[in-house]
Design a protein around this motif. Structure first.
Motif, mmCIF file in Angstrom:
data_model
loop_
_atom_site.group_PDB
_atom_site.id
_atom_site.type_symbol
_atom_site.label_atom_id
_atom_site.label_comp_id
_atom_site.label_asym_id
_atom_site.label_seq_id
_atom_site.Cartn_x
_atom_site.Cartn_y
_atom_site.Cartn_z
ATOM 1 N N LEU A 1 -109.831 -18.084 56.035
ATOM 2 C CA LEU A 1 -108.422 -18.121 55.616
ATOM 3 C C LEU A 1 -108.059 -16.894 54.782
ATOM 4 N N TYR A 2 -108.918 -16.524 53.842
ATOM 5 C CA TYR A 2 -108.632 -15.363 53.011
ATOM 6 C C TYR A 2 -108.616 -14.082 53.842
ATOM 7 N N ALA A 3 -109.569 -13.972 54.769
ATOM 8 C CA ALA A 3 -109.601 -12.789 55.624
ATOM 9 C C ALA A 3 -108.349 -12.733 56.497
ATOM 10 N N GLY A 4 -107.933 -13.867 57.043
ATOM 11 C CA GLY A 4 -106.707 -13.905 57.850
ATOM 12 C C GLY A 4 -105.483 -13.537 57.038
ATOM 13 N N PHE A 5 -105.412 -14.043 55.821
ATOM 14 C CA PHE A 5 -104.288 -13.718 54.942
ATOM 15 C C PHE A 5 -104.275 -12.225 54.624
ATOM 16 N N PHE A 6 -105.440 -11.670 54.319
ATOM 17 C CA PHE A 6 -105.531 -10.239 54.007
ATOM 18 C C PHE A 6 -105.113 -9.400 55.211
ATOM 19 N N ILE A 7 -105.592 -9.764 56.393
ATOM 20 C CA ILE A 7 -105.228 -9.037 57.616
ATOM 21 C C ILE A 7 -103.728 -9.153 57.863
ATOM 22 N N GLY A 8 -103.162 -10.328 57.627
ATOM 23 C CA GLY A 8 -101.721 -10.512 57.802
ATOM 24 C C GLY A 8 -100.919 -9.644 56.847
ATOM 25 N N VAL A 9 -101.360 -9.567 55.606
ATOM 26 C CA VAL A 9 -100.652 -8.739 54.616
ATOM 27 C C VAL A 9 -100.738 -7.268 55.002
ATOM 28 N N VAL A 10 -101.913 -6.821 55.427
ATOM 29 C CA VAL A 10 -102.069 -5.420 55.834
ATOM 30 C C VAL A 10 -101.203 -5.132 57.061
ATOM 31 N N PHE A 11 -101.229 -6.019 58.051
ATOM 32 C CA PHE A 11 -100.436 -5.828 59.259
ATOM 33 C C PHE A 11 -98.941 -5.799 58.919
ATOM 34 N N GLY A 12 -98.498 -6.716 58.055
ATOM 35 C CA GLY A 12 -97.086 -6.744 57.665
ATOM 36 C C GLY A 12 -96.669 -5.473 56.947
ATOM 37 N N SER A 13 -97.516 -4.979 56.059
ATOM 38 C CA SER A 13 -97.155 -3.757 55.331
ATOM 39 C C SER A 13 -97.118 -2.555 56.270
ATOM 40 N N VAL A 14 -98.025 -2.500 57.238
ATOM 41 C CA VAL A 14 -98.005 -1.402 58.214
ATOM 42 C C VAL A 14 -96.740 -1.481 59.059
ATOM 43 N N GLN A 15 -96.341 -2.683 59.449
ATOM 44 C CA GLN A 15 -95.122 -2.855 60.235
ATOM 45 C C GLN A 15 -93.902 -2.393 59.436
ATOM 46 N N ILE A 16 -93.840 -2.743 58.186
ATOM 47 C CA ILE A 16 -92.699 -2.360 57.348
ATOM 48 C C ILE A 16 -92.620 -0.835 57.241
ATOM 49 N N VAL A 17 -93.754 -0.201 57.001
ATOM 50 C CA VAL A 17 -93.761 1.256 56.859
ATOM 51 C C VAL A 17 -93.362 1.923 58.174
ATOM 52 N N SER A 18 -93.895 1.425 59.295
ATOM 53 C CA SER A 18 -93.552 2.040 60.584
ATOM 54 C C SER A 18 -92.075 1.830 60.911
ATOM 55 N N ASN A 19 -91.516 0.673 60.557
ATOM 56 C CA ASN A 19 -90.084 0.453 60.782
ATOM 57 C C ASN A 19 -89.241 1.396 59.929
ATOM 58 N N GLN A 20 -89.650 1.638 58.703
ATOM 59 C CA GLN A 20 -88.911 2.558 57.844
ATOM 60 C C GLN A 20 -88.956 3.980 58.400
ATOM 61 N N VAL A 21 -90.103 4.376 58.940
ATOM 62 C CA VAL A 21 -90.224 5.719 59.522
ATOM 63 C C VAL A 21 -89.321 5.843 60.741
ATOM 64 N N SER A 22 -89.307 4.814 61.585
ATOM 65 C CA SER A 22 -88.450 4.891 62.772
ATOM 66 C C SER A 22 -86.975 4.891 62.376
ATOM 67 N N LEU A 23 -86.605 4.127 61.352
ATOM 68 C CA LEU A 23 -85.215 4.149 60.874
ATOM 69 C C LEU A 23 -84.844 5.532 60.335
ATOM 70 N N TYR A 24 -85.761 6.162 59.644
ATOM 71 C CA TYR A 24 -85.509 7.499 59.126
ATOM 72 C C TYR A 24 -85.268 8.474 60.277
ATOM 73 N N ASP A 25 -86.100 8.384 61.318
ATOM 74 C CA ASP A 25 -85.934 9.267 62.471
ATOM 75 C C ASP A 25 -84.591 9.032 63.165
ATOM 76 N N VAL A 26 -84.220 7.774 63.331
ATOM 77 C CA VAL A 26 -82.954 7.455 63.992
ATOM 78 C C VAL A 26 -81.782 7.957 63.156
ATOM 79 N N ASN A 27 -81.851 7.788 61.843
ATOM 80 C CA ASN A 27 -80.773 8.275 60.973
ATOM 81 C C ASN A 27 -80.671 9.802 61.030
ATOM 82 N N ALA A 28 -81.804 10.480 61.101
ATOM 83 C CA ALA A 28 -81.771 11.941 61.216
ATOM 84 C C ALA A 28 -81.119 12.353 62.533
ATOM 85 N N ASP A 29 -81.445 11.649 63.615
ATOM 86 C CA ASP A 29 -80.820 11.952 64.910
ATOM 87 C C ASP A 29 -79.311 11.695 64.866
#
Length: 117
Positions: free
Chosen positions: A37-65
């Protein structure tokens, strides 16, 4: 004999203290399910944070375009407005009349036809 009973009681007390000390030494361990359970929670938190960062990068690129396109649109609108102004300047009656005289055309009032809608 009284002394012997005292010694036996003392040995029993020492054994109980040793048993209690052994129980205190026992450490808390996580079970396999808790580790999963702890490993799954940790993996979920890492995956969620990576998703948030990648979404912010794509939003930045779209706004620049978008900003680049808006600047191109504004420069094109400026060019269009300048061309409209040139059309208005070149289509004045006086300029057309002067150009016609240069080319040798003359206004004949008998040859003018009025067209109505």
């Amino acid at each position: 004999m009284g002394n012997l009973a005292y010694q036996v009681r003392e040995k029993q007390n020492e054994q109980q203290k040793q048993v209690q000390k052994v129980r205190k030494k026992k450490k808390f361990r996580f079970s396999v399910g808790e580790k999963v359970l702890y490993a799954g929670f940790f993996i979920g938190v890492v995956f969620g944070s990576v998703q948030i960062v990648s979404n912010q990068v794509s939003l930045y690129d779209v706004n620049a375009d978008i900003q680049a396109l808006e600047s191109k649109i504004s420069s094109q609108e400026r060019a269009n407005n300048e061309l409209k102004l040139q059309v208005v300047e070149l289509s004045t009656y006086e300029r057309i009349w002067a150009k016609a005289k240069e080319l040798g055309l003359d206004l004949n009032e008998n040859n003018v036809k009025v067209v109505q809608d």
